[in-house]
Motif scaffolding. Sequence first.
Motif, PDB file in Angstrom:
ATOM      1  N   UNK A 230     -11.486  -2.891   0.615  1.00  0.00           N
ATOM      2  CA  UNK A 230     -10.041  -3.413   0.331  1.00  0.00           C
ATOM      3  C   UNK A 230      -9.599  -2.294  -0.640  1.00  0.00           C
ATOM      4  N   UNK A 231      -8.336  -2.192  -0.548  1.00  0.00           N
ATOM      5  CA  UNK A 231      -7.495  -1.525  -1.430  1.00  0.00           C
ATOM      6  C   UNK A 231      -6.143  -2.299  -1.565  1.00  0.00           C
ATOM      7  N   UNK A 232      -6.064  -2.230  -3.028  1.00  0.00           N
ATOM      8  CA  UNK A 232      -4.813  -3.174  -3.458  1.00  0.00           C
ATOM      9  C   UNK A 232      -4.256  -2.597  -4.793  1.00  0.00           C
ATOM     10  N   UNK A 233      -2.862  -2.504  -4.868  1.00  0.00           N
ATOM     11  CA  UNK A 233      -2.311  -2.093  -6.248  1.00  0.00           C
ATOM     12  C   UNK A 233      -2.959  -2.927  -7.443  1.00  0.00           C
ATOM     13  N   UNK A 234      -3.264  -2.566  -8.461  1.00  0.00           N
ATOM     14  CA  UNK A 234      -3.766  -3.355  -9.408  1.00  0.00           C
ATOM     15  C   UNK A 234      -2.945  -4.368  -9.676  1.00  0.00           C
ATOM     16  N   UNK A 235      -1.451  -4.328  -9.972  1.00  0.00           N
ATOM     17  CA  UNK A 235      -0.554  -5.360 -10.309  1.00  0.00           C
ATOM     18  C   UNK A 235      -0.410  -6.436  -9.253  1.00  0.00           C
ATOM     19  N   UNK A 236      -0.897  -6.226  -8.064  1.00  0.00           N
ATOM     20  CA  UNK A 236      -0.978  -7.339  -6.854  1.00  0.00           C
ATOM     21  C   UNK A 236      -2.185  -8.236  -7.186  1.00  0.00           C
ATOM     22  N   UNK A 237      -3.136  -7.530  -7.734  1.00  0.00           N
ATOM     23  CA  UNK A 237      -4.475  -8.304  -7.587  1.00  0.00           C
ATOM     24  C   UNK A 237      -4.183  -9.215  -9.108  1.00  0.00           C
ATOM     25  N   UNK A 238      -3.799  -8.548 -10.192  1.00  0.00           N
ATOM     26  CA  UNK A 238      -3.863  -9.181 -11.435  1.00  0.00           C
ATOM     27  C   UNK A 238      -2.586 -10.179 -11.610  1.00  0.00           C
ATOM     28  N   UNK A 239      -1.414  -9.964 -11.207  1.00  0.00           N
ATOM     29  CA  UNK A 239      -0.290 -10.773 -11.343  1.00  0.00           C
ATOM     30  C   UNK A 239      -0.102 -11.780 -10.175  1.00  0.00           C
ATOM     31  N   UNK A 240      -0.489 -11.288  -8.934  1.00  0.00           N
ATOM     32  CA  UNK A 240      -0.144 -12.216  -7.700  1.00  0.00           C
ATOM     33  C   UNK A 240      -1.644 -12.750  -7.002  1.00  0.00           C
ATOM     34  N   UNK A 241      -2.691 -12.011  -7.384  1.00  0.00           N
ATOM     35  CA  UNK A 241      -3.958 -12.642  -6.657  1.00  0.00           C
ATOM     36  C   UNK A 241      -3.883 -12.332  -5.210  1.00  0.00           C
ATOM     37  N   UNK A 242      -3.327 -11.054  -4.893  1.00  0.00           N
ATOM     38  CA  UNK A 242      -3.430 -10.779  -3.376  1.00  0.00           C
ATOM     39  C   UNK A 242      -4.006  -9.419  -3.167  1.00  0.00           C
ATOM     40  N   UNK A 243      -4.620  -9.209  -2.065  1.00  0.00           N
ATOM     41  CA  UNK A 243      -5.066  -8.241  -1.620  1.00  0.00           C
ATOM     42  C   UNK A 243      -4.209  -7.540  -0.540  1.00  0.00           C
ATOM     43  N   UNK A 244      -3.712  -6.322  -0.844  1.00  0.00           N
ATOM     44  CA  UNK A 244      -2.909  -5.683  -0.007  1.00  0.00           C
ATOM     45  C   UNK A 244      -3.282  -5.226   1.347  1.00  0.00           C
ATOM     46  N   UNK A 245      -4.699  -4.669   1.459  1.00  0.00           N
ATOM     47  CA  UNK A 245      -4.930  -3.947   2.774  1.00  0.00           C
ATOM     48  C   UNK A 245      -6.593  -4.157   2.717  1.00  0.00           C
ATOM     49  N   UNK A 246      -6.929  -4.510   3.824  1.00  0.00           N
ATOM     50  CA  UNK A 246      -8.538  -4.477   4.132  1.00  0.00           C
ATOM     51  C   UNK A 246      -8.981  -4.148   5.391  1.00  0.00           C
ATOM     52  N   UNK A 247     -10.031  -3.409   5.321  1.00  0.00           N
ATOM     53  CA  UNK A 247     -10.536  -3.091   6.736  1.00  0.00           C
ATOM     54  C   UNK A 247     -11.949  -3.247   6.901  1.00  0.00           C
ATOM     55  N   UNK A 248     -12.431  -3.495   7.982  1.00  0.00           N
ATOM     56  CA  UNK A 248     -13.759  -3.835   8.183  1.00  0.00           C
ATOM     57  C   UNK A 248     -14.612  -2.351   8.041  1.00  0.00           C
ATOM     58  N   UNK A 249     -15.759  -2.557   7.647  1.00  0.00           N
ATOM     59  CA  UNK A 249     -16.544  -1.209   7.385  1.00  0.00           C
ATOM     60  C   UNK A 249     -16.814  -0.811   8.864  1.00  0.00           C
ATOM     61  N   UNK A 250     -16.880  -1.502  10.143  1.00  0.00           N
ATOM     62  CA  UNK A 250     -17.147  -0.856  11.164  1.00  0.00           C
ATOM     63  C   UNK A 250     -15.962  -0.048  11.527  1.00  0.00           C
ATOM     64  N   UNK A 251     -14.614  -0.082  10.971  1.00  0.00           N
ATOM     65  CA  UNK A 251     -13.626   0.788  11.294  1.00  0.00           C
ATOM     66  C   UNK A 251     -13.785   2.199  10.952  1.00  0.00           C
TER      67      UNK A 251
END
Length: 543
Positions: free
Chosen positions: A437-458
Amino acid sequence: MAPEAEGSETELSTPVDNDTLDATVSPDDEPTVSLVEIEPGLAVLFADQPPVGLDVIPFEMMSPHANQGLTDKLSMASGIGNLAAQSAQGATTVQGLVRLAPETLKVLKTAQPMTSGGWNLGALVGSNGKIVNLVRWAPATGAQAASILTALGPAAALLALQVQLASISRRLDENVQLTRDVLRALHEDQWTTLLGLHETTLRAVREAQAAGGVNDHVFASIATRDADLRKQRHLFTSLVRRHIKALDTDGQSRRTYVQKNVDQMLADAHGMLMAEWSWYRFQVLRAGHISRDEANAAENEGLLAELVAETQREHARAMEDVADLLSGLERQCRLIAELPAEFSLPFTAKRQDIRDAVAMAEALAERVSALRNRVHRQPAPLDPPLTVFAEAVPDEVLRILRWVVPGEEPLLAIADVNLDRLVGEDAYLGVTPARLFISAQSSVRKQGTIEREFPLTDVRYVRFRERDKRGPVLDIITVDENIRLTFDDWAGKGQGLDDTHRLANLLAAAMEIPETERRTDPLLSGGLSTDRANTRQVIARDA
């Protein structure tokens, strides 16, 4: 270690240790106690007499004739009857049912006990730590128990229904009582009916247990309540499933929904438990009443089998629904409690209401787990073995991600990276055994959200490149995207460089092109392919 009865001073352990044997028990003795698990967490106990300390639940709600027939079937199907006939000790009888603790079952599934003739071997250990009885154990997943269940038919499921009623605790702790108060306030129009059905079916169970069966007098008090029970069950099931659907969205929408509807979610979950178990008690009592009709036993056998199978199937689905709702609710409440106050506005003006919601959701979730004979689990605190940071990972980030990372996946790695955009942005890159998963640090720390995630199989290709006087670059090529991440200067040398290299290697280990995406072309086949391979060998040799 082996099965342990809840609330018991006697426990089972495997394998047998001669040093702990009581003087009256020889390791060469035949087992005097046998347990046959008819479903996970529920076993039939065979013994000359009930072992001291085990909480044995007698068969109830069946006629003496049906009871004896069931006992005979169990004895013969398990082989206990034949063994007993050959033994000088006399007949070994069915003593009743034993409820097994979830923690013990978990150990049993991972342990490798001694076996003999399809049975696991263990020992009953007394409060003084000495073995007082040897025991044979047939787990529900084993061939021995499977053959027994086949021979028993619907009677095995009927036993499972009855023992659940016998073991249900009606004790309400303070937090569960609070959810009941919320239910009464929000569903005032349904409360009287719901409570009446709850108390009526509980009373009928107590009367059946006192009478030793479900006679006409016992069943008459609930015989006409089927429609009311189903109406309440359908109502709260629909409410719970609506909440589950609302939680199956993005992180921001889930959090907003919980903040606005937490009281309603708690009330509906508690209401569903009351409605579901009232209906369930009715079904068990009805099955017990049918089983007493010995004059029509043959024709009732199919009816009883269908009733028991349908009850088990519908009840399992309903309990799964309410467990899913409470799991999602508890996770979201705990997440909100970890976020900064200005970004996690409480449900009212008081911050502590979030903590109250956590306590109530957890209490209900624990109750549901107990009713399902399971252990209530929460995701373990995150402790990633690979951290790619200039210093330590901020504690609050790991606390937040504990409730954000999907399922119970361990976090293998987390890195402080930069998004390669026109205007760069600090981000977190995380890797679990199933996804990145990749997410802006502000989205994680302030909103508790992960912006994008990808299966490792991709993941199709990973490229790592060092740069002079700057941090390295990490390219991740997936099925649909080309992702470029950069690191700050600290990652270009020393330990920082070693860690970024390892992170790239971790992701590269997931690279794979499935056969469905592979292509062929005549230009790269036959002789041309051989020439190309030879050219590569020459280049490699010259290099």
